[in-house]
Design a protein around this motif. Sequence first.
Motif: not given
Length: 399
Positions: A79-86, A376-378, A151-153, A117-126
């Motif tokens: 759910g929520g926004r999605c951020v991609a780390l490359l 910040d993005v999420l 779908g990534a932000d 580790g900090v946000l868990g599963e419910d604050a958006g998609r990584v």
Amino acid sequence: MSRRPEDLDGLYERIRRECASRAERLWEVSRTLHADPEPAYEEHRAARLLGGELERAGFRVEREAAGLETAFVARSGAGGRCVALLMEYDALPGLGHACGHNLIAAAGLGAALALRGVLGEDAGRVLAVGTPAEERGGGKVDLAAAGVFDGADAALMFHPGVHDWSWAPLTAQTQVQVAFHGRAAHPTGDPTRGIDALAGLVQLFNTVAVVSRRLPPGSHVQGIVTHGGTATNIVPDYAEGLFGLRAATTAALDELVRELGVWAAGVAAATGTTADVRRIGKGYAHFRDNDVLSERFTRHLARSGITLTQPVPGTYLGSSDIGDVSTRVPAIHPFVAILGEEASDHTPAFARAADSERGRAVMLAAAEALACTAADVLLRDDLSARAWARLREKEAAGL
């Protein structure tokens, strides 16, 4: 839902502590990659190492993403926004990690693990995306075409360098093969029948040298001879060159490819040869920096004592397949120095710096700043909306 700034300050501190707790393991991963360099499309051990780290942390890892044996996509959250780390991890033949991709991989890994580790599963998609072959071929081009970033932000990465710059002035690039066809003959026994294909190719190099003086900033043509004949007592009936073309924008690159074709046709008419001009491979789009996100990364990195500035105007620093990602999704690609400006990447000295204490400090600082920017993005609606608006503005302006 957006969080208030005071809430985010506490979150940033938790992210920094999470990165610090993983510092030794991240450096161990970086050094393992550095000691075992693998060239483009052959990064099997690197992909296994990084994918395994993410899998053990609870990410869902898809291997061989986009049909590339050494690419992967690791997913966390819903759910929520999605951020991609490359993450990049290919090395240079003969030079190893002389572009510091081991540091890029470790920083992206650290940011992804800290964020989960900090946000868990419910604050958006990584998404933690393993992107092979940046130095040759462009894994990100295939990953983008396959819809990995749909779908990534935001798409976030950093690159070690010799400058502390908030964004990278990266040009569009492609390769063009030019083949000249002539007629074979004995150069002394039947000189009038011969049509020298190699002479045509040499004349094209001369034309490029003259015309290059008037090319716009960021445009560049560099060529090599890939076939020049078979014997000195035969007039070459075939000659071939490979040209690397760069330009400040993708549109300018397309125009430069067209111009090279015009130059080749003119040379062919003058020398009695015929010329075939063919674009080779996919090439890279120019990089569209998203300054909304780059400014956030710059602020977060400053907490580690590293100050980023704008690039020197008129400076261009090569090309990268991050360009193709940046045309689809808000993206950043800052440079953070691990050597002084008198040095250069793609050198043995830079390879040593990628395994130095300064390299370690930069990698850890970048991991923290990437994770905080991703948060910040999420979590900030206003930031994500402004980042998307900025991308559309640049697209409309052709920048």
